[in-house]
Scaffold this active site. Structure first.
Site, PDB file in Angstrom:
ATOM      1  N   TYR A   1       6.324  -9.839  25.192  1.00  0.00           N
ATOM      2  CA  TYR A   1       7.782  -9.713  25.032  1.00  0.00           C
ATOM      3  C   TYR A   1       8.377  -8.812  26.118  1.00  0.00           C
ATOM      4  O   TYR A   1       9.487  -9.015  26.586  1.00  0.00           O
ATOM      5  CB  TYR A   1       8.146  -9.174  23.636  1.00  0.00           C
TER       6      TYR A   1
ATOM      7  N   TYR B   1      -8.278  -6.104  10.870  1.00  0.00           N
ATOM      8  CA  TYR B   1      -7.372  -5.025  11.293  1.00  0.00           C
ATOM      9  C   TYR B   1      -7.398  -4.893  12.812  1.00  0.00           C
ATOM     10  O   TYR B   1      -6.358  -4.891  13.477  1.00  0.00           O
ATOM     11  CB  TYR B   1      -7.820  -3.727  10.632  1.00  0.00           C
TER      12      TYR B   1
ATOM     13  N   LYS C   1      -4.265  -5.759  15.378  1.00  0.00           N
ATOM     14  CA  LYS C   1      -3.642  -4.731  16.213  1.00  0.00           C
ATOM     15  C   LYS C   1      -3.794  -5.059  17.700  1.00  0.00           C
ATOM     16  O   LYS C   1      -2.910  -4.740  18.507  1.00  0.00           O
ATOM     17  CB  LYS C   1      -4.247  -3.358  15.895  1.00  0.00           C
TER      18      LYS C   1
ATOM     19  N   THR D   1       0.823  -1.222   0.000  1.00  0.00           N
ATOM     20  CA  THR D   1       0.000   0.000   0.000  1.00  0.00           C
ATOM     21  C   THR D   1       0.852   1.265   0.000  1.00  0.00           C
ATOM     22  O   THR D   1       0.337   2.343  -0.260  1.00  0.00           O
ATOM     23  CB  THR D   1      -0.969   0.049   1.219  1.00  0.00           C
ATOM     24  N   GLY D   2       2.131   1.138   0.279  1.00  0.00           N
ATOM     25  CA  GLY D   2       3.034   2.301   0.249  1.00  0.00           C
ATOM     26  C   GLY D   2       3.561   2.540  -1.152  1.00  0.00           C
ATOM     27  O   GLY D   2       3.366   1.718  -2.046  1.00  0.00           O
TER      28      GLY D   2
END
Ligand code: UDP
Length: 316
Positions: A161, A147, A151, A37-38
């Site tokens: 982590y 999406y 996220k 998309t970039g």
């Protein structure tokens, strides 16, 4: 030696502005993007400069960086609803697998990592405005779930982590952001309305336009992200966005007021599935932690965006 930063999604809207900012601050910037998309146009001006390199790479695969790394910014992801509906599996993969690879890399390098989360973790919110403490109202099997859940997984993985391996993390929940380098055809409301108004096409308001959003200009967003990564050590999510809320119908009228020569009218189309009815960030935490708040007014931001899109469409 300059500090070294890896930016995923470097050719995207926010990613490319972050490349500029970190480069201007004297960092060595390594950009990665699979260009789904970039676009390279967003970073073309950086090619050939010292302290900048770019890799056309899909970060859902193992990421190899031979050198030391001080910081990672994970911004790779489709971000427009139209995009993530078109490439739902890639959206899930970059939020989940891409995040895992970036966190693994951060751990291996001892780097601090900032992850781009989103106001979409709040879904169609039942609490308004949205504070970081709100857990959200997300439909996991709806069309936006790819999406939102990616996220949310990103946030959970980052915290794991941090807790299990002591990785230094930052999580930014980005609310609607706009400005130069958005794709004219990305389907989001601001490029749609400005493009339509400049081309004398009808402005497509979905639903009755009473749904609200709060729009943050890109320069303010980049400043907030920079402060969160460099000046704080806060590991839990932080909202960044502009708390000024506007209905989509009012927003369409604002765009038309700034393009007085436009012959466009407003048309009403069906509201997409699971489209949030309201959205406004509570930014008390960012104010307190980062001494940050947006500075660019919506009028100023819309004008600067119109200049950019006018140039894109007409070359003037
Ligand atoms: N929207 C609209 N017309 C358009 C594009 C979007 O009315 O041409 C509405 C959309 O339904 C949503 C709001 O504008 O309520 C913001 O949409 P966008 O796609 O920019 O991002 P979102 O905030 O939904 O993630």
């Amino acid at each position: 030696m300059p500090k070294r930063v890896l930016i995923t999604g470097a050719a995207g809207f926010i990613g490319s502005h972050l490349c500029d900012r970190f480069w201007e601050e004297g960092f060595e910037v390594i950009g990665m993007d699979n260009l789904s998309t970039g676009t390279l146009e967003n970073i073309a001006h950086l090619f050939g400069r010292a302290r900048f390199s770019f890799f056309h790479y899909d970060v859902t695969n193992f990421i190899h960086v031979p050198s030391e790394l001080d910081y990672i910014l994970h911004f790779a992801s489709p971000a427009s609803p139209a995009d993530y509906l078109r490439i739902p599996i890639q959206t899930l993969k970059v939020g989940a697998l891409g995040t895992h690879k970036c966190l693994g890399l951060a751990r291996a390098k001892g780097a601090t990592i900032l992850l781009a989360s989103t106001s979409e973790v709040y879904g169609d919110p039942l609490e308004h405005p949205q504070k970081e403490s709100y857990w959200g109202n997300v439909n996991p099997v709806g069309v936006r779930g790819v999406y939102d859940e990616a996220k949310r997984f990103m946030e959970a993985m980052a915290m794991a982590y941090h807790r299990a391996h002591g990785v230094s993390i930052r999580i930014v929940r980005i609310f609607n952001t706009y400005g130069p380098r958005m794709r004219l055809s990305d389907g989001r409301v601001l490029p749609n309305f400005i493009g339509q108004a400049l081309k004398n096409e009808p402005l497509t308001v979905y639903g009755d336009g009473s749904q609200t959003r709060s729009f943050c200009f890109i320069d303010d967003m980049v400043e907030g992200i920079f402060r969160l990564l460099i000046y704080s050590d806060y590991p839990l999510p932080v909202n960044l966005g502009n708390p000024e809320e506007v209905s989509i119908l009012e927003f369409a009228n604002e765009v038309l007021r700034f393009i007085p020569e436009s012959k466009s009218e407003i048309v009403f189309l069906p509201l997409p599935e699971d489209d949030p009815k309201v959205r406004r960030p509570d930014i008390s935490l960012a104010r307190e932690l980062l001494n940050w708040e947006p500075k660019v007014t919506r009028s100023e931001g819309i004008k600067r965006s119109i200049d950019y899109f006018r140039h894109k469409i007409f070359g003037t």
